[in-house]
Design an enzyme around this catalytic site. Structure first.
Site, PDB file in Angstrom:
ATOM      1  N   HIS A 298      -6.921   6.674  -3.904  1.00 16.70           N
ATOM      2  CA  HIS A 298      -5.646   7.321  -3.705  1.00 16.70           C
ATOM      3  C   HIS A 298      -4.547   6.621  -4.488  1.00 16.70           C
ATOM      4  O   HIS A 298      -4.658   5.451  -4.861  1.00 16.70           O
ATOM      5  CB  HIS A 298      -5.301   7.353  -2.221  1.00 16.70           C
ATOM      6  CG  HIS A 298      -6.129   8.329  -1.443  1.00 16.70           C
ATOM      7  ND1 HIS A 298      -5.905   8.614  -0.117  1.00 16.70           N
ATOM      8  CD2 HIS A 298      -7.182   9.100  -1.817  1.00 16.70           C
ATOM      9  CE1 HIS A 298      -6.772   9.510   0.306  1.00 16.70           C
ATOM     10  NE2 HIS A 298      -7.564   9.815  -0.706  1.00 16.70           N
ATOM     11  N   GLU A 300      -1.787   5.504  -3.440  1.00 16.65           N
ATOM     12  CA  GLU A 300      -1.270   4.335  -2.738  1.00 16.65           C
ATOM     13  C   GLU A 300      -2.084   3.079  -3.054  1.00 16.65           C
ATOM     14  O   GLU A 300      -1.518   1.978  -3.173  1.00 16.65           O
ATOM     15  CB  GLU A 300      -1.282   4.573  -1.223  1.00 16.65           C
ATOM     16  CG  GLU A 300      -0.341   5.673  -0.753  1.00 16.65           C
ATOM     17  CD  GLU A 300      -0.991   7.042  -0.733  1.00 16.65           C
ATOM     18  OE1 GLU A 300      -0.520   7.903   0.030  1.00 16.65           O
ATOM     19  OE2 GLU A 300      -1.969   7.253  -1.476  1.00 16.65           O
ATOM     20  N   CYS A 332      -4.712   4.766   3.928  1.00 16.23           N
ATOM     21  CA  CYS A 332      -3.706   4.189   3.040  1.00 16.23           C
ATOM     22  C   CYS A 332      -2.567   3.559   3.839  1.00 16.23           C
ATOM     23  O   CYS A 332      -2.007   2.528   3.432  1.00 16.23           O
ATOM     24  CB  CYS A 332      -3.165   5.256   2.092  1.00 16.23           C
ATOM     25  SG  CYS A 332      -4.355   5.787   0.837  1.00 16.23           S
TER      26      CYS A 332
END
Length: 437
Positions: A298, A300, A332
């Site tokens: 991701h 993040e 996350c």
């Protein structure tokens, strides 16, 4: 008789199903697959909308007097079909083999010509992935702003539906994803900023690499070094300030950061974009960048990797502002909390355009965890959209034009976030105060 030379030609519309099944599987070592197929999709953009796309398939030419790779065939065809360099284009490639170093160089030069073109490359296999020259070619594409990824099951199905003459046959994923996990990990390793590849001459360290730049300068200026090979401009370009990010296109920003409850027509997929600013407490900007999700990673997590490399000095305090299209998922959120806890010299604020799966308990808990850990999570309103526009969009000095009902959407999302962050004890007390009999 003059030798054959590559020239613009029309692509084929579709390929045979057996050709697709033979040439496109995710294999580590693909014996007998000497041909490269390039399935492409070109979208021309108006100011806030996409027109119909142009699709087709190119195959590399193997003429004995003049070979021409599939990538070169496309570039030649594109220059002939789309001569206007200032228009916006969104180009997607699906390749059976990743580009060679020569084609990578030509693609980078092509992107210099078409400044407003966005290129995404999804490749089934990595060509000579163990060779440093081929690795460097992929890194040059990545540094030029090209999205690189290994074809997944969804990508294969998209190709089957749009580029294969399947005559109504159903798509089957069997044997297509044999080497996907290895190839995806290998590509991520090649594109990793800290990855050190062997070269026959010194090259400036990539941003974020754990290398002292002074050691490189000393190496290239050492007596006896072949300065003709290194050239003075390489040293000068390294010492001068370099751009920290590729700005977002206006259309991409409005499409991806839009806070409408439903995607407006023409329909498109909302992806995760994370734009951040790293500053000193007095407001001096240190670094800014815009990230987006990768396969199995991701935005993040990519953000955490970037910040770790930029904030190693624990004696210096840093402030970080993040603008993100979707609020963090539970995993996350937990990683961000752990990261800030391990780095108390960092102050992080998050502004989200939309709330991701906000009706599910686990995702609500992730937002509460961030809030309880001292990481403020707020909803983007007009001032945040304007700040994000100024700092992360290639707006050509145009001011931000809000889309219809932006304020109403923002207020609605804020009310939802407020209910999520309301402590459970307050809710229990409210029920007790009702004094139901």
């Amino acid at each position: 008789m003059e030798p054959w030379r590559p020239s613009p030609r029309n692509p084929t519309d579709r390929i045979d199903p057996n050709t697709f099944r033979f040439h496109f599987p995710n294999l580590l070592y693909a014996s007998g697959r000497k041909l490269c197929y390039l399935c492409f999709q070109v979208e021309t953009e108006d100011y806030f909308s996409y027109n119909d796309s142009d699709r087709g398939v190119f195959r590399n030419k193997v003429h004995p007097w003049a070979r021409c790779h599939a990538e070169q065939c496309f570039l030649s065809w594109f220059r002939d079909q789309y001569p206007y360099r200032d228009e916006y284009y969104n180009v997607t490639w699906f390749l059976s083999w990743s580009p060679c170093p020569t084609c990578a160089e030509e693609v980078v030069e092509f992107l210099e010509e078409y400044r407003n073109l966005t290129l995404s490359i999804f490749t089934s296999r990595l060509y000579y992935f163990w060779d440093p020259n081929y690795q460097e070619g992929l890194c040059k594409l990545w540094d030029a702003g090209v999205q690189l990824d290994i074809m997944s099951c969804d990508d294969f199905k998209h190709c089957w539906d749009n580029f294969v003459d399947h005559k109504g046959m159903r798509f089957r994923r069997r044997n297509l994803l044999k080497g996907y996990d290895f190839l995806a990990a290998k590509l991520q390793e090649i594109l990793s900023p800290g990855q050190q590849r062997k070269r026959d001459w010194p090259f400036p360290p990539r941003p974020g690499a754990q290398v002292d730049p002074r050691s490189w300068v000393q190496e290239v200026t050492e007596p006896g070094i072949n300065t003709r090979r290194h050239s003075l401009h390489l040293l000068v370009s390294f010492l001068l300030p370099r751009p920290t990010m590729n700005p977002l296109q206006e259309v991409i920003f409005c499409r991806q950061f839009g806070n409408q409850h439903r995607v407006p027509k023409p329909y498109y997929r909302r992806k995760t974009y994370l734009c951040y600013q790293l500053k000193l407490p007095e407001g001096t900007l240190i670094h800014k960048d815009c990230l987006r999700n990768k396969k199995k990673r991701h935005a993040e997590m990519c953000f955490i990797d970037k910040i770790k490399a930029l904030t190693r000095d624990t004696s210096q305090r840093f402030e970080i502002i993040c603008y993100i299209t979707w609020s963090p998922c539970p995993f996350c959120a937990e990683e961000l909390v752990a990261f800030v806890k391990d780095n108390p010299h960092l102050s992080l604020r998050i502004f989200a355009s939309r709330l991701y799966v906000h009706w599910r308990w686990k995702y609500q808990q992730g937002l509460r965890h961030l809030h309880a850990s001292g990481i403020p999570v707020a909803v983007m309103s007009l001032p945040e959209f304007e700040d994000c526009w100024r700092n992360f969009v290639d707006h050509q000095d145009r001011s931000f034009q809000p889309w219809p009902n932006l304020d109403q959407y923002s207020k609605s999302i804020k009310r939802r976030l407020g209910k999520i962050l309301t402590p459970l004890n307050d809710l229990r007390n409210d029920f007790r105060n009702l004094k139901l009999e």
